[in-house]
Design an enzyme around this catalytic site. Structure first.
Site, PDB file in Angstrom:
ATOM      1  N   GLU A 266     -18.690  -7.470 -36.327  1.00 30.04           N
ATOM      2  CA  GLU A 266     -18.460  -8.186 -37.578  1.00 30.04           C
ATOM      3  C   GLU A 266     -17.457  -9.293 -37.319  1.00 30.04           C
ATOM      4  O   GLU A 266     -16.447  -9.078 -36.651  1.00 30.04           O
ATOM      5  CB  GLU A 266     -17.844  -7.260 -38.658  1.00 30.04           C
ATOM      6  CG  GLU A 266     -18.695  -6.092 -39.085  1.00 30.04           C
ATOM      7  CD  GLU A 266     -17.977  -5.212 -40.124  1.00 30.04           C
ATOM      8  OE1 GLU A 266     -16.965  -5.644 -40.696  1.00 30.04           O
ATOM      9  OE2 GLU A 266     -18.441  -4.082 -40.349  1.00 30.04           O
ATOM     10  N   GLU A 318     -21.816  -9.109 -51.651  1.00 28.14           N
ATOM     11  CA  GLU A 318     -22.037  -7.758 -52.190  1.00 28.14           C
ATOM     12  C   GLU A 318     -21.047  -7.537 -53.320  1.00 28.14           C
ATOM     13  O   GLU A 318     -19.876  -7.260 -53.091  1.00 28.14           O
ATOM     14  CB  GLU A 318     -21.828  -6.717 -51.099  1.00 28.14           C
ATOM     15  CG  GLU A 318     -22.797  -6.830 -49.958  1.00 28.14           C
ATOM     16  CD  GLU A 318     -22.428  -5.873 -48.848  1.00 28.14           C
ATOM     17  OE1 GLU A 318     -22.797  -4.699 -48.916  1.00 28.14           O
ATOM     18  OE2 GLU A 318     -21.729  -6.311 -47.903  1.00 28.14           O
TER      19      GLU A 318
END
Ligand SMILES: *[C@@H]1O[C@H](CO)[C@@H](O)[C@H](O)[C@H]1NC(C)=O
Ligand SMILES: *[C@@H]1O[C@H](CO)[C@@H](O)[C@H](O)[C@H]1NC(C)=O
Ligand SMILES: *[C@@H]1O[C@H](CO)[C@@H](O)[C@H](O)[C@H]1NC(C)=O
Ligand SMILES: *[C@@H]1O[C@H](CO)[C@@H](O)[C@H](O)[C@H]1NC(C)=O
Length: 481
Positions: A266, A318
């Site tokens: 990430e 999100e």
């Protein structure tokens, strides 16, 4: 006659195969998280990745709907095992067998999902977990490896453990070492990874370093050079990413694995929810990162050796992620929740393109009724913002300056969309009203939700039927040959 037929079939198959192989490339992958109430159908997201030639995706679980949508795409997939499952998988080889067969083997078939990695937990050694998952990681890996071997998948699918950068430390990169409480476990894991030819996976976040520390030099987080470079003996570091990467390289070297490949699980920059999280900063960081990686320069400790793979965090916003770390948590996407490009960026294959065939709810918004006294609105605001996302309203957010009434309308609308535009959800004791005029103010977008009515998509999207037919056609050819 029969040979001519066979030849043309073979030619067609070759064509299909070539098209297939050429479609996916590039070492920049993405994380695809699903903590959102406004979710595009998985096939729309897979098309979005294919249109943008994003050839690698990292998932946090093994959602059947997502894996089904990835079938036949040839996109390289890393699936994830949630930390909460590690206890069970470490204690019982049988449960590891079941997990592999239910969540992996069934998809790894001809025309299936190209699963290459299984992430055993997600940052299981994070300091804030206080060691609760620590004892399970290695035993779970050993059980899962046996299950993979039994399923004849051990040569193809590799187990990995994505770690947070807090697993190692060092005041200078060359002094990098694993956290003392992890030295033993890391030595076991890294030796296991090495014997399987697997990489070490790390998540690196210069944004968090700069967000959490006021004296972190802004420009050191980016890739444009720094007025505060870090001098480490012969080496000089001009960006936090390289410094962090080499701290890990040194830590690996210290336990005898200086050559272990490193994959970035990430990395990214949020576009909203903090003053240093905005569109231009997110664009500058992500584009700088991609150029840096694709430039193949490597780092001072690993010159000419860029990370094996890099997974951007994240593909999509999100809006149900926890805001405990900060309001920016809901804004990591390179695309917004509905697959729209947030800022122009090139991941190596040209400017990114928006998602196609996104099914929105009708163009309707809920706003504060201009004819009502709004002084009693605070409980309604709490309810709305508790269920929906209001993070853009706060300091540093894109909607921070839209005024009192704007704030209320924004909250009402976000709630109304989360409730799939249920009429009752725009009531707020008569303080709300539905409008057909888009209330968006500048950069502050009033969203329209997504219709994730799964069953309707077969009728609405003829593409589905096309894919189905193509699939059946190939199956027929299979039989012919
Ligand atoms: C597949 O994985 C999910 C979690 O990712 C888990 O809830 C489910 O139980 C797994 N299936 C089996 C059969 O273990
Ligand atoms: C955006 O973020 C950057 C760095 O993170 C900061 O320097 C800049 O001032 C921000 N821009 C705005 C308009 O807030
Ligand atoms: C809107 O709400 C945000 C977050 O509570 C606040 O910072 C801002 O000042 C509000 N705007 C007005 C005009 O009240
Ligand atoms: C979802 O599907 C159901 C049945 O197919 C339909 O009645 C309903 O109107 C759909 N909802 C939306 C928002 O399209």
């Amino acid at each position: 006659m029969a040979t001519a037929y066979l030849a043309s079939v073979l030619a067609l198959l070759t064509l299909l195969l070539t098209a297939y192989l050429l479609r996916v490339e590039g070492s920049i992958g993405v994380n695809w998280g699903m903590l959102s109430t406004h979710r595009m159908s998985p096939s729309v997201v897979v098309d979005l990745m294919k249109d943008n030639r994003i050839g690698k995706v990292k998932l946090f679980d093994t959602s059947p709907a997502v894996l089904r949508a990835l079938m036949g795409s040839n996109i390289e997939v890393m699936v994830g095992i949630p930390n909460e499952m590690l206890g069970l998988l470490s204690s019982s080889p049988a449960s590891a067998d079941v997990w592999i067969s239910q969540n992996v083997s069934r998809y790894v078939v001809k025309g299936g999902v190209n699963i290459r990695y299984i992430a055993v937990g997600n940052e299981p050694f994070l300091t804030s977990y206080q060691g609760q998952f620590q004892p399970f990681v290695v035993p779970a890996m050993l059980n899962l490896q046996q299950s993979l071997t039994k399923a004849n998948l051990a040569g193809y699918i590799k187990l990995v453990v994505p770690c947070n950068a807090d697993a190692y430390e060092g005041s200078l990169p060359s002094q990098g070492a694993f956290r003392p409480d992890l030295t033993q476990i890391m030595t076991q894991i890294v030796s296991f990874l090495n014997s399987n030819g697997s990489p070490f996976i790390v998540n690196i976040y210069p944004f968090l370093s700069s967000y959490q520390s006021a004296d972190f030099p802004q420009d050191y987080a980016f890739f444009e050079g720094s007025s505060h470079p870090v001098v480490d003996g012969q080496n000089t570091y001009y960006n936090a990413f390289d410094g962090n990467f080499d701290t890990l390289a040194a830590a690996l070297d210290r336990i005898g694995y200086g050559q272990m490949p490193i994959v970035i699980g990430e990395v990214g920059w949020p576009s909203d929810g903090a003053s240093s999280a905005n569109l231009s900063a997110a664009r500058a960081f992500n584009q700088g990162l991609v150029n840096h990686i694709l430039g193949n320069k490597g780092t001072p400790l690993r010159p000419g050796v860029p990370p094996a793979d890099v997974y951007l965090f994240s593909l999509l916003d999100e809006e149900q992620k926890s805001t405990l770390p900060g309001n920016f948590e809901r804004h990591w996407g390179v695309f917004s929740f509905d697959g729209q490009v947030k800022y122009s960026i090139n991941l190596g294959n040209g400017a990114l393109k928006n998602a196609r065939n996104v099914e929105y709810l009708p163009s309707r918004w809920c706003i504060a009724n201009p004819f009502r006294d709004l002084s009693d609105v605070s409980n309604h605001m709490k309810l709305a913002c508790g269920a929906a996302d209001c993070t853009s309203l706060y300091y540093g957010g894109a909607c921070n300056a839209i005024g009192d009434k704007g704030n209320i309308s924004y909250a009402f609308n976000s709630y109304y969309q989360v409730q799939k535009q249920d009429e009752r959800s725009c009531d707020f004791d008569g303080l709300g009203m539905v409008t057909f005029l888009d209330p968006t103010i500048g950069d502050c977008r009033f969203l329209v939700g997504i219709n994730d009515n799964g069953s309707s998509s077969l009728c609405v999207r003829p593409l589905w039927i096309l894919i189905l037919c193509a699939f059946m056609y190939c199956k027929m050819l299979d039989l012919v040959l």
